[in-house]
Design a protein around this motif. Structure first.
Motif, PDB file in Angstrom:
ATOM      1  N   SER A  11       0.823  -1.213   0.000  1.00 12.18           N
ATOM      2  CA  SER A  11       0.000   0.000   0.000  1.00 12.18           C
ATOM      3  C   SER A  11       0.857   1.263   0.000  1.00 12.18           C
ATOM      4  CB  SER A  11      -0.937   0.008   1.207  1.00 12.18           C
ATOM      5  OG  SER A  11      -0.222   0.229   2.421  1.00 12.18           O
ATOM      6  N   THR A  12       2.074   1.179   0.538  1.00 10.20           N
ATOM      7  CA  THR A  12       2.946   2.355   0.544  1.00 10.20           C
ATOM      8  C   THR A  12       3.364   2.748  -0.870  1.00 10.20           C
ATOM      9  OG1 THR A  12       4.982   1.037   0.818  1.00 10.20           O
ATOM     10  CG2 THR A  12       3.842   1.733   2.826  1.00 10.20           C
ATOM     11  N   ASN A  13       3.358   1.793  -1.793  1.00 11.25           N
ATOM     12  CA  ASN A  13       3.706   2.102  -3.178  1.00 11.25           C
ATOM     13  C   ASN A  13       2.662   3.030  -3.805  1.00 11.25           C
ATOM     14  OD1 ASN A  13       5.450   1.626  -5.529  1.00 11.25           O
ATOM     15  ND2 ASN A  13       3.688   0.577  -6.387  1.00 11.25           N
ATOM     16  N   ARG A  33      14.430   4.024  -9.081  1.00 16.57           N
ATOM     17  CA  ARG A  33      13.948   3.004  -8.133  1.00 16.57           C
ATOM     18  C   ARG A  33      14.642   1.666  -8.350  1.00 16.57           C
ATOM     19  NH1 ARG A  33       7.614   1.057  -7.841  1.00 16.57           N
ATOM     20  NH2 ARG A  33       7.856  -0.623  -6.301  1.00 16.57           N
ATOM     21  N   TRP A  34      14.617   1.180  -9.598  1.00 17.45           N
ATOM     22  CA  TRP A  34      15.190  -0.145  -9.844  1.00 17.45           C
ATOM     23  C   TRP A  34      16.704  -0.118  -9.884  1.00 17.45           C
ATOM     24  CZ3 TRP A  34      12.171  -3.467  -8.211  1.00 17.45           C
ATOM     25  CH2 TRP A  34      10.790  -3.345  -8.383  1.00 17.45           C
ATOM     26  N   ALA A  35      17.295   1.037 -10.204  1.00 17.41           N
ATOM     27  CA  ALA A  35      18.748   1.167 -10.095  1.00 17.41           C
ATOM     28  C   ALA A  35      19.172   1.079  -8.635  1.00 17.41           C
ATOM     29  CB  ALA A  35      19.207   2.486 -10.713  1.00 17.41           C
ATOM     30  N   PHE A  36      18.406   1.699  -7.748  1.00 14.12           N
ATOM     31  CA  PHE A  36      18.693   1.619  -6.314  1.00 14.12           C
ATOM     32  C   PHE A  36      18.579   0.181  -5.813  1.00 14.12           C
ATOM     33  CE2 PHE A  36      17.717   6.218  -4.758  1.00 14.12           C
ATOM     34  CZ  PHE A  36      18.657   6.707  -5.664  1.00 14.12           C
ATOM     35  N   VAL A  37      17.548  -0.517  -6.276  1.00 14.19           N
ATOM     36  CA  VAL A  37      17.371  -1.923  -5.865  1.00 14.19           C
ATOM     37  C   VAL A  37      18.558  -2.756  -6.322  1.00 14.19           C
ATOM     38  CG1 VAL A  37      15.976  -4.005  -6.199  1.00 14.19           C
ATOM     39  CG2 VAL A  37      14.854  -1.801  -5.799  1.00 14.19           C
ATOM     40  N   GLY A 208      14.530  15.399  -1.870  1.00 17.12           N
ATOM     41  CA  GLY A 208      13.239  14.760  -1.620  1.00 17.12           C
ATOM     42  C   GLY A 208      12.949  13.650  -2.609  1.00 17.12           C
ATOM     43  N   PHE A 209      13.301  13.865  -3.870  1.00 14.65           N
ATOM     44  CA  PHE A 209      13.114  12.837  -4.896  1.00 14.65           C
ATOM     45  C   PHE A 209      13.894  11.578  -4.549  1.00 14.65           C
ATOM     46  CE2 PHE A 209      14.933  10.678  -8.576  1.00 14.65           C
ATOM     47  CZ  PHE A 209      13.820  10.370  -9.323  1.00 14.65           C
ATOM     48  N   PHE A 210      15.161  11.755  -4.211  1.00 16.17           N
ATOM     49  CA  PHE A 210      16.005  10.588  -3.929  1.00 16.17           C
ATOM     50  C   PHE A 210      15.619   9.903  -2.622  1.00 16.17           C
ATOM     51  CE2 PHE A 210      18.721  12.988  -6.893  1.00 16.17           C
ATOM     52  CZ  PHE A 210      18.929  11.999  -7.834  1.00 16.17           C
ATOM     53  N   SER A 211      15.123  10.676  -1.659  1.00 18.39           N
ATOM     54  CA  SER A 211      14.648  10.069  -0.410  1.00 18.39           C
ATOM     55  C   SER A 211      13.414   9.215  -0.662  1.00 18.39           C
ATOM     56  CB  SER A 211      14.335  11.162   0.618  1.00 18.39           C
ATOM     57  OG  SER A 211      15.480  11.896   0.948  1.00 18.39           O
ATOM     58  N   LEU A 212      12.472   9.758  -1.443  1.00 15.44           N
ATOM     59  CA  LEU A 212      11.263   9.012  -1.760  1.00 15.44           C
ATOM     60  C   LEU A 212      11.591   7.775  -2.600  1.00 15.44           C
ATOM     61  CD1 LEU A 212       8.174   8.859  -1.616  1.00 15.44           C
ATOM     62  CD2 LEU A 212       8.074  10.296  -3.661  1.00 15.44           C
ATOM     63  N   THR A 213      12.515   7.926  -3.545  1.00 12.60           N
ATOM     64  CA  THR A 213      12.911   6.798  -4.382  1.00 12.60           C
ATOM     65  C   THR A 213      13.575   5.705  -3.552  1.00 12.60           C
ATOM     66  OG1 THR A 213      13.226   8.274  -6.260  1.00 12.60           O
ATOM     67  CG2 THR A 213      14.227   6.102  -6.412  1.00 12.60           C
ATOM     68  N   ALA A 214      14.435   6.095  -2.612  1.00  9.81           N
ATOM     69  CA  ALA A 214      15.101   5.117  -1.753  1.00  9.81           C
ATOM     70  C   ALA A 214      14.080   4.356  -0.906  1.00  9.81           C
ATOM     71  CB  ALA A 214      16.123   5.812  -0.858  1.00  9.81           C
ATOM     72  N   PHE A 215      13.056   5.074  -0.409  1.00 12.33           N
ATOM     73  CA  PHE A 215      12.000   4.419   0.371  1.00 12.33           C
ATOM     74  C   PHE A 215      11.243   3.408  -0.485  1.00 12.33           C
ATOM     75  CE2 PHE A 215       7.492   4.221   1.457  1.00 12.33           C
ATOM     76  CZ  PHE A 215       7.552   3.777   2.762  1.00 12.33           C
ATOM     77  N   VAL A 216      10.857   3.820  -1.706  1.00 14.86           N
ATOM     78  CA  VAL A 216      10.121   2.922  -2.603  1.00 14.86           C
ATOM     79  C   VAL A 216      10.975   1.718  -2.989  1.00 14.86           C
ATOM     80  CG1 VAL A 216       9.047   2.755  -4.879  1.00 14.86           C
ATOM     81  CG2 VAL A 216       8.634   4.761  -3.477  1.00 14.86           C
TER      82      VAL A 216
END
Length: 283
Positions: A11-13, A33-37, A208-216
């Motif tokens: 649900s957070t997604n 997102r997928w690069a971070f993963v 903020g973008f990178f923080s949100l992306t890291a969370f996702v």
């Protein structure tokens, strides 16, 4: 408890998609997102195991399908949907996933479909139609948003992915499959972003973008997909599919608290029809 945790994680997604919808390019968000993963899992896959990574043609084929239908399309479609529809509407539409999984499981021979499952699917479908064109009145006006179409497409995509992995016996570790698939997604998205001239947008992105992306990347991606794969093997695709009706509860609460989104009577009616249909299908 794990199904409840998994539904909350997923649900957070939806909330993240809605938060980022008006601020960031969904393709850049999904690329990062997928690069971070991939980067985050690299130490565990490359150095934590003493075994040499060996891939067969079948492994490569399954990884490609996993990347496209399990990672790439759901993430892109969800973030595109977040541009033009509400988080509450996203969760209502996504809660029809179990009924769609039943149909696909029956078509593929994974499970026989029964009469009440067809009835449940019909009721859920009526709920989705109601959610697609809700207004502030009791009776919704039929005005389909582009985001709602993306959400419905994501539902069918996720159902196909769920049924597909349920019938496969993996030869690679879950972390290895996710790692490889994330790099496939990254490569495909990088080519698309480069071809469409979006790559320059990376220079204008904020903390903020990178923080949100890291969370996702960490929560709904790594944790969510690993929980989903584990539960699918443990209890089966249909029972795991039923977790989808818990997602609207978790996401709806988050949307009202974090995004201040109102809940209209038509949305309540749509949610009620979908949950009734899912309950009938799962009897």
């Amino acid at each position: 408890m794990l199904i409840l945790l998994c539904s909350t994680v997923f649900s957070t997604n939806i909330i993240a998609a809605r938060l980022s919808g008006q601020l960031y390019d969904p393709f850049l968000m999904t690329l990062c997102r997928w690069a971070f993963v991939g980067l985050g899992l690299s130490p565990f896959v490359l150095f934590a195991s003493s075994k040499r990574l060996s891939l067969s043609a079948a492994d490569l084929y399954n990884i490609a399908l996993y990347a496209v239908f399990g990672l790439l399309l759901p993430s892109v479609l969800t973030f595109l949907a977040g541009l033009t529809t509400t988080a509450l509407n996203l969760t209502i539409i996504y809660s029809s996933t179990p009924a769609v999984i039943y149909i696909m499981a029956a078509i593929t021979g994974a499970e026989r479909i029964k009469l009440w499952q067809l009835v449940g699917l019909l009721i859920s479908t009526l709920g989705v139609i109601t959610a697609l064109g809700y207004s502030r009145g009791i009776i919704p006006e039929f005005a389909i948003r582009e985001g709602d179409v993306f959400a419905v497409t994501a539902v069918f995509n996720w159902a196909f992915y769920s049924v597909y992995i349920a019938g496969k016996r993996p030869t690679l570790a879950l972390s290895t499959r996710l790692w490889l698939a994330s790099w496939v997604c990254t490569a495909v998205l990088f080519c698309y972003v480069l071809a469409t001239g979006r790559l320059g947008g990376l220079s204008n992105l904020t903390a903020g973008f990178f923080s949100l992306t890291a969370f996702v990347a960490l929560v709904p991606s790594v944790l969510g997909y690993m929980l989903h794969a584990h539960l699918t093997r443990a209890v089966g695709v249909v029972r795991v599919g039923l977790m989808s009706y818990l997602v609207p509860v978790a996401a709806g609460i988050q949307a009202m608290l974090l995004l201040s989104e109102p809940l209209y009577p038509a949305q309540l009616a749509a949610a009620g029809m979908i949950l009734l249909g899912v309950w009938i299908s799962g009897r």
